[in-house]
Design an enzyme around this catalytic site. Structure first.
Site, PDB file in Angstrom:
ATOM      1  CG  HIS A 197      -0.620   9.055  -3.500  1.00  0.00           C
ATOM      2  ND1 HIS A 197      -0.063   8.447  -4.602  1.00  0.00           N
ATOM      3  CD2 HIS A 197      -0.365  10.372  -3.645  1.00  0.00           C
ATOM      4  CE1 HIS A 197       0.520   9.355  -5.369  1.00  0.00           C
ATOM      5  NE2 HIS A 197       0.353  10.537  -4.801  1.00  0.00           N
ATOM      6  CG  ASP A 234      -3.576  -0.584  -0.527  1.00  0.00           C
ATOM      7  OD1 ASP A 234      -3.103   0.556  -0.548  1.00  0.00           O
ATOM      8  OD2 ASP A 234      -2.874  -1.620  -0.479  1.00  0.00           O
TER       9      ASP A 234
END
Ligand code: ADQ
Length: 459
Positions: free
Chosen positions: A157, A365
């Site tokens: 992730h 991110d």
């Protein structure tokens, strides 16, 4: 059809509405076939307390939740130490924040082995196993060592950094070798896949077999990008529900004469919140027409507070926000409202819809789902503008946002000014394109594509 087994550090009851979009999407996939969700219970067994042997099993609809407790020592070295003190900072390119304490790795391996052993006893021969995130990189290797032959996929992730940064982790080769125990490795963006490809070719002499397949360490694996999405329909439903509408009305009433900017994040150093606040200061400084008008609401939920770097960022942020309010604020206008709290999920769409500008400016991110939630929450007739960091995985898909370099505080302030002045027709055009993109690649598309690819991997 194979039974799906999901493994992640934490498990969530998919029937509870408090669960986020990801928990709901995984829960939905598990519900389709009946399935098992395995992970840490969230409980820590203190020294001297009797150890729970587990796994504890609990039914949640058609899904079985199987959880294991961790001892204090295991929790501190596996979770706080190696996962969040080494892997999280390095994978976000922050070598300066990594704590390479040699003791952590043993706990990380121990917990992965413990999970593998407990999970083995629950597996059925034709299960399809889907492991999530950086806490569990070596899980498949441990399972294979115990004789597991089922298909296993892994999804990261968070970003995968370039090889030169990855190589700073003392156990880098062991970690990447461990990925080859999976049949499929999924990343958020094509940049992450490129980093993986470069690493395995340069450091492990991997052969590239075409169709995203790599051979190294005597095994073959497949690596691809599967950008994660949100449940757009569910989020839109939330946006029109009572709580979101109340929040929207209150915000619009309170800020009727003002322009609203919003940031919603976990209080994490990867999210670039201090840089964002500095850019807001620059906006007030260089574009004085925004004084007494532009208001930044920054919501930052507490997270991992026992890791030192998180206490530092909290202090820095409080100082920055206080200084802006002191320097620019007036009796009837507070430029920054900083809220160190988790906001109820049901209220977030209302907040996003009320904001003229959504600020999603992480320094790095994996994806960033808030960017997609901001788009889904907008009124298509009068949408707000998304200002998005080029270093968020989401930037690869969301080209019609205003893309910024968050380190360039002045450039970010200019983009915010452009957003505040953007004509309606341009806002609508950009929003329409963005909404179509997040709809096409929503969370259901993400899980279907991953699981279909995994089911065929190695054929
Ligand atoms: P996170 O780093 O947690 O996830 P993100 O993708 O932004 O980041 O997801 C956060 C979720 O939590 C969003 O649904 C958001 O609405 C919610 N949230 C954030 N702050 C909140 C607050 N203050 N109050 C209430 N809710 C809040 C990791 C990776 C990301 C990746 C996701 C999914 O770091 O890059 O996008 O996993 O793969």
């Amino acid at each position: 059809m194979s039974r799906l087994v999901v493994v992640s550090n934490r498990v969530a009851d998919p029937r509870k509405s408090a669960a986020g979009g990801l928990a709901v999407a995984l829960g939905e996939a598990l519900n389709d076939t009946g399935g098992l969700w395995f992970g840490w219970s969230g409980k820590i067994v203190e020294p001297g307390q009797p150890e729970g042997r587990g796994p504890q099993l609990q039914r949640a609809g058609r899904v079985t939740l199987a959880t294991v407790d961790l001892s204090r020592e295991d929790h501190d070295s596996y979770y706080l130490g190696y996962s969040n003190g080494v892997l999280w900072p390095v994978f976000h390119y922050r070598l300066d924040l990594a704590d390479f304490d040699a003791g952590y790795i043993a706990g990380y391996r121990r917990v992965n082995r413990l999970f593998a052993g407990k999970l083995m006893s629950l597996l059925q021969p034709d299960d399809l196993i889907w492991v999530h995130d950086y806490h569990l990189i070596p899980l498949a290797a441990e399972l294979r060592a115990m004789g597991c032959t089922q298909r296993i996929g892994f999804f990261l992730h968070i970003p995968l950094p370039p090889p030169q940064i990855l190589a700073a982790i003392p156990q880098h080769e062991w970690l990447i070798r461990a990925l080859f125990a999976y049949d499929l490795v999924g990343f958020q963006s094509t940049i992450d896949v490129q980093h993986f490809s470069r690493y395995v070719r340069n450091e492990a002499d991997a052969q590239v077999l075409g169709e995203d397949r790599y051979r190294a360490f005597g095994r073959t694996t497949m690596a691809q990008a599967f950008p994660i999405g949100i449940d757009v329909d569910e989020f839109m439903r939330l946006a029109h529900a009572r709580e979101a509408c109340e929040t929207y009305d209150t915000m619009r009433e309170q800020y009727s004469r003002r322009r609203l900017l919003i940031g919603v994040d976990r209080l994490d150093y990867s999210k670039g919140i201090p840089h964002r606040v500095r850019a807001f200061r620059e906006l007030l400084q260089h574009y004085p027409e925004n004084r007494h008008s532009a208001t930044l609401i920054q919501i930052a939920s507490p997270t991992r507070e026992s890791v030192d770097a998180y206490a530092d960022i909290r202090q820095e942020l409080e100082g920055l926000c206080g200084a802006i309010n002191g320097d620019f604020g007036d009796l009837d206008w507070m430029p920054v409202r900083y809220i160190h709290r988790t906001v109820a999920r049901k209220r977030i769409p209302g907040l996003c819809r009320a904001a003229d500008v959504g600020l999603v400016t992480p320094l790095r991110d994996g994806m960033n789902l808030v960017a997609k939630e901001y788009i889904a929450a907008q009124n298509p007739d009068d949408p707000g503008v998304l200002v998005l960091s080029r270093f968020a995985g989401a930037a690869e898909q969301l080209k019609e946002a205003l893309l910024v370099n968050p380190y360039d505080v002045h450039g970010t302030a200019q983009a915010v000014q452009q957003a505040l002045r953007m004509p309606l027709e341009e806002r609508q055009r950009r929003h329409q394109a963005l909404l179509a993109r997040i709809r096409e690649h929503d969370v259901h598309w993400w899980r279907r594509r991953f699981l279909d690819t995994l089911a065929q991997a190695g054929d």
